[in-house]
Motif scaffolding. Structure first.
Motif, PDB file in Angstrom:
ATOM      1  N   ASP A  35      44.326  15.483  24.162  1.00 23.43           N
ATOM      2  CA  ASP A  35      45.173  15.529  25.360  1.00 23.43           C
ATOM      3  C   ASP A  35      44.307  15.959  26.544  1.00 23.43           C
ATOM      4  N   LYS A  36      44.056  15.043  27.451  1.00 24.25           N
ATOM      5  CA  LYS A  36      43.119  15.292  28.551  1.00 24.25           C
ATOM      6  C   LYS A  36      43.813  15.665  29.856  1.00 24.25           C
ATOM      7  N   ARG A  37      45.118  15.805  29.851  1.00 18.03           N
ATOM      8  CA  ARG A  37      45.824  16.160  31.078  1.00 18.03           C
ATOM      9  C   ARG A  37      45.379  17.537  31.576  1.00 18.03           C
ATOM     10  N   THR A  38      45.301  17.680  32.880  1.00 12.86           N
ATOM     11  CA  THR A  38      44.860  18.949  33.464  1.00 12.86           C
ATOM     12  C   THR A  38      45.824  19.410  34.561  1.00 12.86           C
ATOM     13  N   TRP A  39      45.648  20.654  34.952  1.00 13.48           N
ATOM     14  CA  TRP A  39      46.435  21.240  36.046  1.00 13.48           C
ATOM     15  C   TRP A  39      45.600  22.342  36.683  1.00 13.48           C
ATOM     16  N   GLN A  40      46.092  22.895  37.778  1.00 11.69           N
ATOM     17  CA  GLN A  40      45.362  23.924  38.505  1.00 11.69           C
ATOM     18  C   GLN A  40      46.042  25.280  38.342  1.00 11.69           C
ATOM     19  N   GLN A  41      45.287  26.217  37.794  1.00  8.40           N
ATOM     20  CA  GLN A  41      45.793  27.582  37.609  1.00  8.40           C
ATOM     21  C   GLN A  41      45.269  28.473  38.731  1.00  8.40           C
ATOM     22  N   ARG A  42      46.159  29.260  39.294  1.00  7.32           N
ATOM     23  CA  ARG A  42      45.800  30.101  40.436  1.00  7.32           C
ATOM     24  C   ARG A  42      45.250  31.454  39.982  1.00  7.32           C
ATOM     25  N   TYR A  43      44.295  31.939  40.743  1.00  3.70           N
ATOM     26  CA  TYR A  43      43.807  33.305  40.535  1.00  3.70           C
ATOM     27  C   TYR A  43      43.382  33.894  41.864  1.00  3.70           C
ATOM     28  N   PHE A  44      43.309  35.204  41.888  1.00  4.92           N
ATOM     29  CA  PHE A  44      42.863  35.932  43.079  1.00  4.92           C
ATOM     30  C   PHE A  44      41.625  36.741  42.702  1.00  4.92           C
ATOM     31  N   ILE A  45      40.719  36.851  43.659  1.00  4.61           N
ATOM     32  CA  ILE A  45      39.464  37.550  43.378  1.00  4.61           C
ATOM     33  C   ILE A  45      39.101  38.449  44.556  1.00  4.61           C
ATOM     34  N   SER A  46      38.589  39.620  44.258  1.00  5.01           N
ATOM     35  CA  SER A  46      38.121  40.552  45.282  1.00  5.01           C
ATOM     36  C   SER A  46      36.747  41.091  44.887  1.00  5.01           C
ATOM     37  N   PRO A  55      30.563  45.536  36.466  1.00  9.50           N
ATOM     38  CA  PRO A  55      31.511  44.962  35.502  1.00  9.50           C
ATOM     39  C   PRO A  55      32.524  44.042  36.173  1.00  9.50           C
ATOM     40  N   ILE A  56      33.212  43.255  35.352  1.00 17.07           N
ATOM     41  CA  ILE A  56      34.301  42.405  35.801  1.00 17.07           C
ATOM     42  C   ILE A  56      35.594  42.964  35.246  1.00 17.07           C
ATOM     43  N   PHE A  57      36.517  43.281  36.131  1.00 15.64           N
ATOM     44  CA  PHE A  57      37.848  43.717  35.725  1.00 15.64           C
ATOM     45  C   PHE A  57      38.789  42.522  35.862  1.00 15.64           C
ATOM     46  N   LEU A  58      39.345  42.088  34.757  1.00 18.52           N
ATOM     47  CA  LEU A  58      40.232  40.927  34.750  1.00 18.52           C
ATOM     48  C   LEU A  58      41.658  41.368  34.440  1.00 18.52           C
ATOM     49  N   MET A  59      42.549  41.193  35.410  1.00 16.17           N
ATOM     50  CA  MET A  59      43.961  41.495  35.220  1.00 16.17           C
ATOM     51  C   MET A  59      44.691  40.213  34.846  1.00 16.17           C
ATOM     52  N   ALA A  85      32.985  47.312  40.481  1.00 13.70           N
ATOM     53  CA  ALA A  85      33.464  46.170  39.707  1.00 13.70           C
ATOM     54  C   ALA A  85      34.074  45.087  40.590  1.00 13.70           C
ATOM     55  N   MET A  86      34.027  43.874  40.085  1.00 13.80           N
ATOM     56  CA  MET A  86      34.747  42.756  40.681  1.00 13.80           C
ATOM     57  C   MET A  86      36.157  42.735  40.098  1.00 13.80           C
ATOM     58  N   LEU A  87      37.139  42.451  40.946  1.00  8.65           N
ATOM     59  CA  LEU A  87      38.530  42.383  40.508  1.00  8.65           C
ATOM     60  C   LEU A  87      39.000  40.931  40.515  1.00  8.65           C
ATOM     61  N   ILE A  88      39.594  40.508  39.407  1.00  9.93           N
ATOM     62  CA  ILE A  88      40.138  39.157  39.302  1.00  9.93           C
ATOM     63  C   ILE A  88      41.530  39.247  38.678  1.00  9.93           C
ATOM     64  N   TYR A  89      42.466  38.543  39.284  1.00  9.90           N
ATOM     65  CA  TYR A  89      43.854  38.538  38.815  1.00  9.90           C
ATOM     66  C   TYR A  89      44.248  37.094  38.514  1.00  9.90           C
ATOM     67  N   LEU A  90      44.484  36.797  37.236  1.00 12.95           N
ATOM     68  CA  LEU A  90      44.786  35.433  36.782  1.00 12.95           C
ATOM     69  C   LEU A  90      46.283  35.262  36.572  1.00 12.95           C
ATOM     70  N   GLU A  91      46.871  34.334  37.291  1.00 14.18           N
ATOM     71  CA  GLU A  91      48.299  34.071  37.154  1.00 14.18           C
ATOM     72  C   GLU A  91      48.581  33.331  35.848  1.00 14.18           C
ATOM     73  N   HIS A  92      49.696  33.661  35.212  1.00 11.36           N
ATOM     74  CA  HIS A  92      50.093  33.085  33.930  1.00 11.36           C
ATOM     75  C   HIS A  92      50.621  31.665  34.125  1.00 11.36           C
ATOM     76  N   ARG A  93      50.283  30.780  33.198  1.00 13.35           N
ATOM     77  CA  ARG A  93      50.811  29.423  33.267  1.00 13.35           C
ATOM     78  C   ARG A  93      52.349  29.439  33.305  1.00 13.35           C
ATOM     79  N   TYR A  94      52.893  28.547  34.105  1.00 14.53           N
ATOM     80  CA  TYR A  94      54.333  28.360  34.300  1.00 14.53           C
ATOM     81  C   TYR A  94      54.996  29.427  35.157  1.00 14.53           C
TER      82      TYR A  94
END
Length: 470
Positions: A35-46, A55-59, A85-94
């Motif tokens: 299944d090759k379908r793709t989509w764009q997932q949003r994230y925020f980075i500081s 270090p990388i802090f991933l929320m 540290a770098m801060l990254i916040y990854l939004e959940h799919r859907y």
């Protein structure tokens, strides 16, 4: 707190840099190679506090839209300043703007699972490591609160090669269908911090409302007393369950968050907790009126805080609203998606099955299971199978995990589904007396208890040890 650092974790007078919104390409179906379908997932980075080699802090995001305010607030910001540290916040799919499919129909929601979400995180970690040319020995710490805390722990369990450690706050790691202990714990917290008078007044109000539903005149009055959207002309078991479940949920929310310093998120009524609720319900006030009217004022205020003008008592209307599959619908803000996850993998149905709570016995697990069937056409065995698979795969209360912190609050109605005892392999459980849901994550606040402050210091020390390891 380090000297010279304000409550948000920034230097006094320093310019706070806004987080950057970015997107990463993900597969719709991470588990099917063809299944090759793709989509764009949003994230925020500081990178405001980041120094190369830090270090990388991933929320991880959970069951709602990701709020970029978290990249400028909360304990992890203060810890990022300390450790560069770098801060990254990854939004959940859907959730939020991370939309893998054209709508949220049942056929598309099949890709909303724990397994898919964890694969998103794994792909994202590899993408960030490559795109930012991070050193192979970069320390990654994954954070999450509530459901996202569960994901953080399970990600560390499944991918110990991608992240060095996890901080899971108020994480319910034991999926269960009938979560009757939610209101049992809420009741104990009300008794402990609000007193027997508050508890008994709530029982009185609940029983009075139930009695009103048994007569024509009583049902007519209820439209005004508890602000129903329309008159309750008939008695329907599912309608009654819907009303009492909704009312209980408003009290449960007050107990669950209990003055948590969430003002930075734009939460209305964030500083209304058990003390305030029980003051309003107390019989010591001669002008407060009968218990049902005290409860009425509370319910009206909570409806307003949630952006609603009335309480929808009709099960049929709630059911039809939840069937809306359009991304622009109100239920697409997270309500439909989280119900789907509850109906297929988690359960977590906050029922009235226990007698040790003040909310009556009118919303048993059958009410929620019927909603699952009506909205998604699922059967009880579908959920039983989903719960069993998660418990077996991730270990429930005994996960095969290392280098993790599980933080719980003793007042939190979710605490019975969390890990409250230390485990082998550098797994620390911190159960905070008097604390509520995810309290350890929020910014410092003048009303923080000694126990909460001490718990944050303990988390700081463990984090420092992980980061300093060669």
């Amino acid at each position: 707190m380090p000297k010279g650092v304000n409550l948000r974790g920034s230097m006094p007078g320093a310019r706070v840099l806004p987080p950057t919104e970015r997107w990463v390409t993900q597969k719709v179906d991470q588990l099917t190679y063809t299944d090759k379908r793709t989509w764009q997932q949003r994230y925020f980075i500081s990178e405001e506090h980041y120094t190369k080699g830090g270090p990388i802090f991933l929320m991880l995001g959970g069951e709602r839209e990701a709020n970029p305010a978290w990249l400028q607030n909360g304990q992890w910001v203060r810890q990022a300043l300390q450790h560069k540290a770098m801060l990254i916040y990854l939004e959940h799919r859907y959730y939020g703007q991370s939309r893998p499919t054209s709508d949220i129909s049942v056929s598309n929601l099949q890709y909303l699972t724990v397994e898919q979400a964890l694969e998103d995180v794994a792909n994202f970690q590899r993408y960030i490591s490559t795109s930012l040319s991070l050193a192979n020995d970069t320390t990654w710490i994954v954070f999450g609160g509530s459901y996202a805390g569960t994901l953080a722990a399970w990600f560390r369990l499944k991918y110990p090669d991608l992240v060095n450690a996890a901080v899971a706050s108020s994480a319910p790691v034991f999926p269960t269908k009938d979560f009757k202990d939610y209101y049992v714990t809420a009741a104990l917290s009300l008794l402990l911090h609000g007193g027997a008078d508050c508890y008994n007044t709530l029982i009185n109000a609940t029983m009075t409302i139930l009695n009103y539903t048994t007569t024509d005149s009583g049902r007519e009055q209820l439209q005004y007393i508890i602000t129903l959207c329309e008159p309750m002309t008939t008695v329907n078991k599912q309608d009654i369950a819907n009303v009492f479940s909704t009312m209980a949920s408003y009290v449960g929310e007050v107990v669950q968050f209990n003055n948590g310093a969430r003002q930075f998120e734009g939460i209305k009524g964030w500083n209304y907790g058990i003390k305030e609720f029980c003051t309003d319900m107390s019989s010591d006030d001669p002008y407060a009126g009968d218990p049902i009217y005290r409860y009425s004022r509370f319910l009206s205020a909570r409806l307003g805080n949630s952006g609603k003008t009335c309480l929808e008592h009709r099960y049929s209307r709630v059911r039809e609203n939840l069937k809306d599959t359009d991304w622009d619908s109100d239920v697409a803000k997270g309500e439909r998606q989280w119900l789907y996850q509850s109906c297929t993998q988690f359960g977590f149905f906050q029922t009235s099955e226990s007698n040790n709570q003040p909310f009556g016995s009118n919303f048993p697990d059958s009410y929620f299971l019927q909603m699952c069937k009506d909205v998604f056409n699922t059967e009880d065995y579908d959920l039983d199978e989903g719960i069993y698979e998660l418990q077996q795969k991730y270990g429930g209360y005994s996960p095969n995990i290392s280098h993790a912190i599980f933080v719980t609050g003793q007042n939190d109605p979710w605490v019975s589904l969390g890990i409250t005892k230390n485990l082998p392999n550098d797994v620390t459980a911190i159960n905070i007396y008097g604390a509520a849901h995810c309290a350890d994550m929020y910014p410092d606040y003048p009303m923080d208890t000694v126990e909460l402050v001490q718990a944050r210091l303990e988390i700081d020390a463990i984090l420092a040890g992980w980061i300093s390891r060669p």
